[in-house]
Enzyme design. Structure first.
Site, PDB file in Angstrom:
ATOM      1  N   ASP A  87       0.838  -1.202   0.000  1.00 22.35           N
ATOM      2  CA  ASP A  87       0.000   0.000   0.000  1.00 22.35           C
ATOM      3  C   ASP A  87       0.876   1.257   0.000  1.00 22.35           C
ATOM      4  O   ASP A  87       0.369   2.375  -0.093  1.00 22.35           O
ATOM      5  CB  ASP A  87      -1.008   0.001   1.156  1.00 22.35           C
ATOM      6  N   SER A  88       2.196   1.062   0.074  1.00 22.37           N
ATOM      7  CA  SER A  88       3.128   2.176  -0.127  1.00 22.37           C
ATOM      8  C   SER A  88       2.930   2.799  -1.506  1.00 22.37           C
ATOM      9  O   SER A  88       3.426   3.886  -1.771  1.00 22.37           O
ATOM     10  CB  SER A  88       4.581   1.704   0.031  1.00 22.37           C
TER      11      SER A  88
ATOM     12  N   LYS B  41      -1.398  -9.224   2.968  1.00 21.52           N
ATOM     13  CA  LYS B  41      -0.644  -8.776   4.142  1.00 21.52           C
ATOM     14  C   LYS B  41      -1.495  -7.782   4.903  1.00 21.52           C
ATOM     15  O   LYS B  41      -2.178  -6.950   4.290  1.00 21.52           O
ATOM     16  CB  LYS B  41       0.684  -8.134   3.726  1.00 21.52           C
TER      17      LYS B  41
ATOM     18  N   GLU C  67       9.146  -4.217  10.491  1.00 19.98           N
ATOM     19  CA  GLU C  67       9.596  -2.942   9.916  1.00 19.98           C
ATOM     20  C   GLU C  67      10.157  -2.024  11.002  1.00 19.98           C
ATOM     21  O   GLU C  67       9.481  -1.753  12.009  1.00 19.98           O
ATOM     22  CB  GLU C  67       8.424  -2.259   9.186  1.00 19.98           C
TER      23      GLU C  67
HETATM   24  O1  KIV Z   1       3.596  -1.173   1.634  1.00 21.88           O
HETATM   25  C1  KIV Z   1       4.774  -1.540   1.685  1.00 21.88           C
HETATM   26  O2  KIV Z   1       5.589  -1.226   0.823  1.00 21.88           O
HETATM   27  C2  KIV Z   1       5.186  -2.353   2.801  1.00 21.88           C
HETATM   28  C3  KIV Z   1       6.633  -2.691   2.923  1.00 21.88           C
HETATM   29  C4  KIV Z   1       7.403  -1.515   3.345  1.00 21.88           C
HETATM   30  C5  KIV Z   1       6.854  -3.843   3.825  1.00 21.88           C
HETATM   31  O3  KIV Z   1       4.372  -2.741   3.594  1.00 21.88           O
END
Ligand code: KIV
Length: 263
Positions: free
Chosen positions: A43-44, A111, A180
């Protein structure tokens, strides 16, 4: 890696797992052709691809849209998709609707962030055939509650809480956990305590695997350089250089040449 069994296999053989984020078809094709083990449609993408200041501004439909694009390019790589902010905190029916969207877009697993309040759902998902990756430590969807993007688990109480949460996620059926921005010593302890693999980002070398944001690794995001990021390419300047060369050749009328023109 093609299934969750490969995650267990790698941990038992002490082989490290490499995970990279990806948000679109064209990069997924490159990742598919690389040695990287698995792909996270994180979701980044709200920040990296859409320019938001947090990960909060992304919906399950947007996640599904990007997941489908990645899956079309990902070949036989294992693809995990993030469940976005709030999408799994609404009650079973709404939660399952969000999960269904990303799974039907082609993800092999989802996730989600945190353990408290999520354990029943994790169990239900696993019982429904949906593999779940946990995410502990700095959980960016809780940035407002955490007071910023900060290292977590600095004191003993917080460390105990993260370790317990990891064990709870494992007990609930999660097949792996992202750690993280936690101290390396804590990540090492959690990794040793768990049967399932840990994937670290800013969590030291002792995790069972590592994950980085693709655009960070490629050096696309000038001015963003947290301690845990290593850039393997000066992507920003390399691409800018190519664009400037194109501009210059258009201006000088050296592009297109005969070679790029039809007779
Ligand atoms: O959304 C993301 O990119 C993440 C990673 C930083 C683990 O959750």
């Amino acid at each position: 890696m093609k299934t969750i069994l490969d995650f267990h296999d790698k941990k038992s053989k002490k082989q490290k797992i490499s995970m990279i984020t990806c948000y679109d078809y064209s990069f997924a094709r490159i990742v598919a052709d690389s040695d990287i083990d698995c792909i996270l449609v994180g979701d980044s993408l709200a920040m990296v691809m859409l320019g938001h200041s947090t990960t909060l501004d992304v919906s399950a439909s947007v996640m599904a849209h990007h997941t489908a694009a990645v899956v079309r390019g990902a070949g036989d790589k294992f693809v995990i998709a993030d469940l976005p902010f709030m999408s799994y905190r609404k009650g079973l029916t709404a939660n399952m609707t969000a999960v269904e969207k990303v799974m039907k877009a082609g993800a092999h697993a989802v996730k989600l962030e945190g353990a408290a309040g999520n354990l029943k759902l994790v169990r239900h998902l696993v019982d429904s055939g949906v593999p779940v990756m946990g995410h502990l430590g700095l959980t960016p969807q809780s940035v407002n509650q955490l007071g910023g993007f900060k290292v977590q688990g600095r004191d003993e109480k917080a460390q105990k809480k993260i370790l317990e949460a990891a064990l709870q996620l494992q007990e609930a059926g999660a097949f792996s956990v992202v750690l993280e921005c936690v101290p390396s010593k804590l990540a090492k302890e959690i990794t040793a305590a768990l049967e399932i693999p840990t994937i670290g980002i800013g969590a030291g070398v002792d995790c069972d695997g590592q994950v980085l944001v693709l655009q960070d690794l490629l050096g696309m995001n000038q001015g963003f350089k947290p301690k845990f990021v290593k850039t393997y390419l000066d992507g920003f300047n390399t691409i800018k250089g190519a664009l400037n060369k194109y501009h210059q050749e258009v201006s000088a009328e050296t592009f297109p040449s005969e070679k790029e023109s039809y007779s």
